[in-house]
Design a protein around this motif. Structure first.
Motif, PDB file in Angstrom:
ATOM      1  N   ARG A 103     -10.296  27.144 -37.153  1.00 20.15           N
ATOM      2  CA  ARG A 103     -11.290  27.545 -36.157  1.00 20.15           C
ATOM      3  C   ARG A 103     -12.420  28.294 -36.847  1.00 20.15           C
ATOM      4  NH1 ARG A 103     -10.056  27.820 -30.504  1.00 20.15           N
ATOM      5  NH2 ARG A 103      -8.710  26.048 -30.125  1.00 20.15           N
ATOM      6  N   ARG A 106     -14.374  31.345 -35.681  1.00 18.88           N
ATOM      7  CA  ARG A 106     -13.724  32.643 -35.528  1.00 18.88           C
ATOM      8  C   ARG A 106     -13.530  33.370 -36.856  1.00 18.88           C
ATOM      9  NH1 ARG A 106      -8.580  32.001 -31.578  1.00 18.88           N
ATOM     10  NH2 ARG A 106      -9.682  31.533 -29.648  1.00 18.88           N
ATOM     11  N   ASN A 109     -12.906  37.150 -37.344  1.00 16.29           N
ATOM     12  CA  ASN A 109     -11.656  37.856 -37.038  1.00 16.29           C
ATOM     13  C   ASN A 109     -10.988  38.399 -38.296  1.00 16.29           C
ATOM     14  OD1 ASN A 109     -11.849  37.628 -34.330  1.00 16.29           O
ATOM     15  ND2 ASN A 109     -10.318  36.019 -34.078  1.00 16.29           N
ATOM     16  N   ARG A 112     -11.699  42.154 -38.684  1.00 21.28           N
ATOM     17  CA  ARG A 112     -11.357  43.121 -37.644  1.00 21.28           C
ATOM     18  C   ARG A 112     -10.243  44.050 -38.098  1.00 21.28           C
ATOM     19  NH1 ARG A 112      -6.680  41.407 -34.977  1.00 21.28           N
ATOM     20  NH2 ARG A 112      -7.044  42.405 -32.985  1.00 21.28           N
ATOM     21  N   LYS A 115      -5.534  44.879 -44.077  1.00 22.19           N
ATOM     22  CA  LYS A 115      -4.077  44.877 -44.269  1.00 22.19           C
ATOM     23  C   LYS A 115      -3.751  44.889 -45.748  1.00 22.19           C
ATOM     24  CE  LYS A 115      -1.388  42.325 -41.499  1.00 22.19           C
ATOM     25  NZ  LYS A 115      -0.974  41.155 -40.691  1.00 22.19           N
TER      26      LYS A 115
ATOM     27  N   ILE B 118      -0.954  37.956 -35.783  1.00 20.46           N
ATOM     28  CA  ILE B 118       0.499  38.029 -35.595  1.00 20.46           C
ATOM     29  C   ILE B 118       0.921  39.492 -35.478  1.00 20.46           C
ATOM     30  CG2 ILE B 118       2.742  37.366 -36.498  1.00 20.46           C
ATOM     31  CD1 ILE B 118       1.512  35.087 -37.932  1.00 20.46           C
ATOM     32  N   GLN B 129      -1.104  35.959 -31.476  1.00 18.16           N
ATOM     33  CA  GLN B 129      -2.090  36.066 -30.392  1.00 18.16           C
ATOM     34  C   GLN B 129      -3.071  34.897 -30.523  1.00 18.16           C
ATOM     35  OE1 GLN B 129      -3.369  40.436 -29.829  1.00 18.16           O
ATOM     36  NE2 GLN B 129      -2.788  40.304 -31.973  1.00 18.16           N
ATOM     37  N   PRO B 130      -3.010  33.974 -29.569  1.00 15.51           N
ATOM     38  CA  PRO B 130      -3.828  32.760 -29.723  1.00 15.51           C
ATOM     39  C   PRO B 130      -5.325  33.041 -29.656  1.00 15.51           C
ATOM     40  CG  PRO B 130      -2.594  32.725 -27.645  1.00 15.51           C
ATOM     41  CD  PRO B 130      -2.167  33.954 -28.372  1.00 15.51           C
ATOM     42  N   ASP B 131      -5.729  34.170 -29.084  1.00 15.69           N
ATOM     43  CA  ASP B 131      -7.153  34.452 -29.000  1.00 15.69           C
ATOM     44  C   ASP B 131      -7.685  35.088 -30.279  1.00 15.69           C
ATOM     45  OD1 ASP B 131      -5.483  36.539 -28.371  1.00 15.69           O
ATOM     46  OD2 ASP B 131      -7.005  37.624 -27.250  1.00 15.69           O
ATOM     47  N   ILE B 132      -6.801  35.428 -31.221  1.00 13.54           N
ATOM     48  CA  ILE B 132      -7.246  36.050 -32.474  1.00 13.54           C
ATOM     49  C   ILE B 132      -7.170  35.069 -33.636  1.00 13.54           C
ATOM     50  CG2 ILE B 132      -6.871  37.946 -34.092  1.00 13.54           C
ATOM     51  CD1 ILE B 132      -7.544  39.072 -31.454  1.00 13.54           C
ATOM     52  N   CYS B 133      -6.106  34.265 -33.665  1.00 18.04           N
ATOM     53  CA  CYS B 133      -5.866  33.360 -34.805  1.00 18.04           C
ATOM     54  C   CYS B 133      -7.096  32.490 -35.067  1.00 18.04           C
ATOM     55  CB  CYS B 133      -4.658  32.479 -34.502  1.00 18.04           C
ATOM     56  SG  CYS B 133      -4.418  31.168 -35.709  1.00 18.04           S
TER      57      CYS B 133
END
Ligand code: SF4
Ligand code: SF4
Lengths: 345, 278
Positions: A103, A106, A109, A112, A115, B118, B129-133
């Motif tokens: 994707r 995105r 992301n 954000r 880690k 995850i 979380q499908p909206d983050i991946c």
């Protein structure tokens, strides 16, 4: 009935032999589930090995020019080559990485969260910092070289940037970008990579260094730029880093042991030994012996650059082969701690 | 509170109700109609669109039956001393096992995920979380059990959610609900651990001494990842069920790998400085 020996017809030495299960290799254990791989192979496409390679070139080129400057090298052509090579590599890298995402829209992301335990997260941040810092240094170089025009605000402000400081600040992140790609693939469940976890970072970093050096000397030789002394130093550094790379490749193959088979056999093995070991390390080492010469230098640089790409491509491919082999996973994920006693096995 | 599964393979009848219930509830697409020719298992493996997978293990035994064996007696009572030292296992066994995401205590996929997609949710389940991946694909080779894949038409990674949505409404996961033999049990991890121990003891008492729990930190399998919240009662070696014997946490080697890379950087830096000195 007297003593009879019953043996199911399909059993021979513990190996199952039916029309669906032809007996294969005697050394294979009679285990597993219809040869379906218990783990999944990575799904990265061509962008990833190209990025691993380009990122390494950018990292190596930047680190070399920065250290050389700190050691008193004042060759401007050399500095320019290093900075512009890094700039190009660092402009293409994020594009490749974003293209490879499932994707791409995105990609942000990734930014954000930080880690520490995820090499990909740390890599994103390292790459962002390195690309920006080295990019500013390159922009300041471009402004000074007059590439941004003379009398405009942009050119003046970029030219005023402390380029030396920026280069030095970027260097540790450059080293990081060169090494983390190796650590990234090592910290997975793919046997051939995980087995070589300790040497993967050093191997990729050393290859980053040799490809970075080669990219610079290629540009300088091609354009006929650079001082004689710089070219000699470059050749010296190339020889040393190729020697180190050879050592690390040998150590990695030893360490990988039985799990290194994908890298040693078949077409992949031929590509790896022909393209990287012989073509990308040994041949350029031979070419770089003796007095510095333009023709041989150019050939050696091209060979090292190609070898560096094949190294990354072959290791990524080998990961797929390794993950596809159930026995590699089963023998790797092993500890004598199972509560199954012999007679039940 | 941590919830999880206990899948008791000894009572599974291979009806695939769990597979179907999972697909229906989670609206997962079909995987095509390929026939493997290996067994009744045409699903083959877990994936982004298959979150429960029933393995069909035709398990011929390596031991030979010797002596005059009364097969009826053998089938009726396994504790009976068999003539000629025969063992029940010699008959072979057809085992079924409904596989699922192991919901690792120290989940490698979760540690790998660079977007923080995850997470561990409030039920202590590992959840994507499908909206983050963003489909980077790093969790795929990170998982030591090959649970996750990226769904090509979608671009993102998917796996068992342990029916997060149903749990929030106080329902048990669809597979556990559908299972007609209670092979799939759902509940609190501690409670399931107790049940698993009990069941294994029971099996041992009946003579099935090879039974064990897969997915506890102490025994069998999962030293590196602190155990699994989805446990299994198995009757044979883990490999027979396509499970790794000792899955490890890949991120455990981070410090060593980083230290080695730093050392290499120092050596390379010195080499370059030596070449350019003076
Ligand atoms: S089994 Fe794989 S997907 Fe499931 S929690 Fe563990 S690492 Fe993640
Ligand atoms: S594919 Fe998605 S869930 Fe998997 S590591 Fe990447 S961002 Fe995380």
């Amino acid at each position: 009935m007297t003593d009879v020996t019953r043996e199911a017809p399909q059993q021979r030495n513990g190996h199952v032999e039916t029309s669906h299960h032809p007996r294969k290799d005697d050394r294979r254990q009679d285990k597993g589930y219809y040869d379906i791989p218990p783990i999944k192979e990575h799904t990265w496409t061509w962008e990833v090995p190209v990025y691993f390679w380009l990122g390494g070139i950018g990292s190596g080129a930047h680190v070399v020019t920065t250290i050389a400057r700190m050691c008193g090298n004042k060759d401007l052509a050399f500095l320019r080559a290093g900075r512009y090579i890094t700039l190009v590599a660092m402009m293409l890298s994020p594009v490749l990485l974003i293209m490879d995402l499932g994707r791409p829209e995105r990609f942000y992301n990734m930014l954000r969260i930080v880690k520490w335990r995820s090499p990909m997260s740390m890599g994103t941040w390292g790459l962002t910092l390195f690309a920006n810092l080295s990019g500013l240094a390159a922009a300041s170089q471009a402004a000074r070289d007059g590439l941004l025009g003379r009398e405009n605000f942009l050119a003046r402000s970029f030219a005023a940037l402390p380029d030396r400081l920026l280069s030095i600040l970027a260097a540790p992140f450059g080293v990081f970008v060169g090494a983390y790609t190796g650590v990234l693939i090592a910290l997975t469940s793919t046997p051939i990579w995980a087995r070589n976890a300790v040497l993967m970072g050093p191997l990729f970093l050393t290859s980053a260094m040799s490809t970075g050096l080669s990219a610079i000397s290629f540009v300088l030789n091609l354009g006929g730029w650079g001082e004689r002394k710089t070219l000699e130093s470059l050749q010296k550094a190339e020889r040393a880093s190729l020697l180190l790379e050879m050592g690390l490749i040998a150590a990695s193959l030893l360490r990988m042991g039985r799990w290194g088979k994908p890298l040693r056999s078949g077409k992949l093995g031929a590509a790896f030994f022909g393209g990287t070991v012989a073509g990308g390390v040994l041949a350029p080492l031979a070419l770089l012996q003796g007095r510095e010469s333009r023709g041989r230098g150019i050939l050696a640089s091209l060979l090292v650059l190609a070898g560096g790409y094949i190294l990354r491509r072959a290791i990524l491919e080998a990961g797929k082969h390794s993950a596809r082999d159930p026995e590699a996973t089963f023998t790797f994920a092993w500890q004598e701690n199972l509560p199954l006693r012999d007679e039940n096995v | 509170m941590a919830t999880g599964f206990l899948t008791d393979t000894t009572v599974c009848i291979g009806c695939k109700a769990c597979e179907v219930a999972c697909k229906q509830w989670n609206q997962l697409p079909a995987d095509g109609y390929e026939l493997t020719g290996d067994s009744y298992d045409n699903t083959k493996t877990l994936s982004g669109t298959t979150w429960r997978h029933v393995a069909f293990i035709e398990n011929p035994k390596k031991k030979r039956l010797t002596g005059d064996v009364d097969l009826v007696a053998l089938a009726e009572d396994v504790r009976e001393q068999l003539p000629g030292g025969a063992e029940l296992d010699a008959l072979g066994r057809w085992a079924f096992m409904s596989d699922v995401c192991k919901h690792c205590v120290e989940a490698p996929c979760q540690q790998a995920c660079p977007t923080g997609s995850i997470i561990r949710n409030e039920f202590d389940n590992v959840f994507i979380q499908p909206d983050i991946c963003n489909g980077c694909g790093y969790c795929i080779p990170a998982c030591p059990y090959g649970v996750i894949t990226r769904v090509p038409e979608d671009g993102r990674a998917f796996k068992c959610t342990l029916c997060y949505d149903r749990q929030k409404d106080g329902l048990e996961p669809a597979c556990a609900k559908a299972c007609p033999t209670e092979s799939i049990m759902f509940g609190e991890v501690e409670e399931l651990e107790r049940r698993a121990e009990q069941r294994v003891q029971e099996l041992h008492d009946r003579g099935y001494t090879s039974a064990f729990v897969y997915g506890t930190p102490e025994v069998g399998g999962t030293g590196g990842i602190g155990g699994n919240h989805s446990k299994f009662i198995l009757m044979d070696e883990p490999e027979t069920y396509n499970l790794p014997r000792h899955p490890f946490l890949p991120q455990e080697k981070l410090n060593q790998a980083s230290a080695a890379s730093i050392a290499a950087a120092a050596v390379l830096g010195a080499v370059v400085a030596w070449a350019f000195r003076g």
